[in-house]
Design an enzyme around this catalytic site. Structure first.
Site, PDB file in Angstrom:
ATOM      1  CG  ASP A 137      -0.254  -0.001   2.269  1.00  0.00           C
ATOM      2  OD1 ASP A 137       0.707   0.724   3.026  1.00  0.00           O
ATOM      3  OD2 ASP A 137      -0.457  -1.420   3.067  1.00  0.00           O
ATOM      4  CG  HIS A 152       7.466  -7.674  -1.410  1.00  0.00           C
ATOM      5  ND1 HIS A 152       7.250  -8.338  -0.061  1.00  0.00           N
ATOM      6  CD2 HIS A 152       9.009  -8.769  -1.277  1.00  0.00           C
ATOM      7  CE1 HIS A 152       7.686  -9.348   0.649  1.00  0.00           C
ATOM      8  NE2 HIS A 152       8.868  -9.213  -0.338  1.00  0.00           N
ATOM      9  CB  CYS A 206       2.016   0.834 -25.931  1.00  0.00           C
ATOM     10  SG  CYS A 206       2.466  -0.995 -24.874  1.00  0.00           S
TER      11      CYS A 206
END
Length: 315
Positions: A137, A152, A206
């Site tokens: 978060d 992470h 893209c």
């Protein structure tokens, strides 16, 4: 109760179930060991604070352990992997959409605020605090922490599978097809969203498939982040390990590596962990209760001297 490496056992006859006298002994040792930790804290110049899911839990974010271990019928490890995303990007995006929506309306807890206040206060004294977090978060930054290493990744960032572009994305929902999707109930069916309706890259020419910019199980940590983490755990002279079960590697070894240098390490957690024995201090209980007083201003803190400008007389 405080578990300290080398701590004395309760006096003879005071087994854990002995009653009031045991509680008095434990309380006295809590006070003694917190006092010792606070002295180390007051002297430390470079403090590393390693945080895990227990810190996010203080803000109401599930830890995906125990009763929250499963989303629908899957464990998080079954979904947070490159293989799972390749096989079923719709299901994985539903899972991460659910997690994104959980964190978007959450506010920093007393833990986040105490860490941020500590960093700001110590910076004025010429001391440093770095947060090395496994949380995905953004609550440390929302609380005001400036020096944050997210090992992470982040739920609120995306990475394009085609061009590699990383983008902060706090849209709710992240795409129209995921609106009202991601409910965690065991009987909820997959939405089976067509891949072209899942989040797509907005870079010119893209339009590649986006994935959450998090570290999936089986993936290596970002090398730049890891290099910075290595530097911080080598220079710190005090380390706090807060709200982590210490079972996810390589982050589980950050604290023990610091301890191996003879540096004081204090663990703040609801329970002991597989790494508790490596640490000098263990403060047990909700980290929202134990951590703020541990980081509060100490009477021995050496406040930085404010320079006197030229031509100005000191009062």
């Amino acid at each position: 109760m405080i578990v300290r490496r080398g701590h004395r056992a309760p006096p003879p006859g005071l087994a854990p179930e002995c009653g009031p006298m045991t509680h008095i002994w434990a309380r006295e040792h809590h006070i003694q060991h917190m006092s010792e930790f606070r002295k180390a804290f007051a002297k430390a110049k470079n403090i590393a604070i390693i945080t895990g899911a227990g810190v996010s839990a203080e803000s109401g974010i599930p830890t995906f352990r125990g009763e929250h271990e499963k989303w629908r019928k899957w464990h998080s490890q079954d979904l947070a992997s490159p293989e799972a995303f390749s096989r079923n990007p719709s299901r994985v995006w539903e899972f991460y959409h659910y997690r994104r929506e959980l964190v978007l309306d959450k506010k920093p807890s007393a833990v986040h605020l105490a860490i941020a206040e500590c960093e700001a206060r110590l910076k004025k004294q010429g001391r440093s605090v770095v947060v090395i977090t496994q949380c995905q978060d953004d609550l440390h930054r929302q609380a005001g922490s400036k020096h944050v290493l997210k090992v992470h990744g982040s739920l609120l960032e995306t990475r394009c599978m085609s061009c590699g572009q990383v983008t902060v994305n706090k849209q709710s929902p992240i795409c129209a097809a995921l609106k009202s999707k991601g409910a965690p109930g065991a009987n909820v069916l997959d939405a089976q969203i067509p891949v072209d309706k899942l989040p797509r890259c907005e870079e010119r020419d893209c339009h590649g498939l986006l994935r959450p910019n998090v570290v999936f199980f089986g993936e290596t940590l970002d090398s730049h982040i890891l290099t910075n983490v290595e530097k911080e755990i080598e220079i710190c002279d005090l380390c706090l390990v807060v709200g982590t079960s210490s079972i996810v590697y390589p982050a589980a070894m950050f604290g023990p590596r610091v301890a191996s240098r003879g540096v004081p390490v204090a663990e703040f957690n609801m329970n002991t962990t597989p790494k508790t024995e490596y640490f000098m201090y263990h403060f047990q209980g909700p980290c929202g209760t134990t951590l703020p007083p541990a980081l509060a201003p100490h009477e021995l803190e050496e406040f930085a001297v404010v320079p006197i400008s030229r031509g100005h007389r000191q009062p």
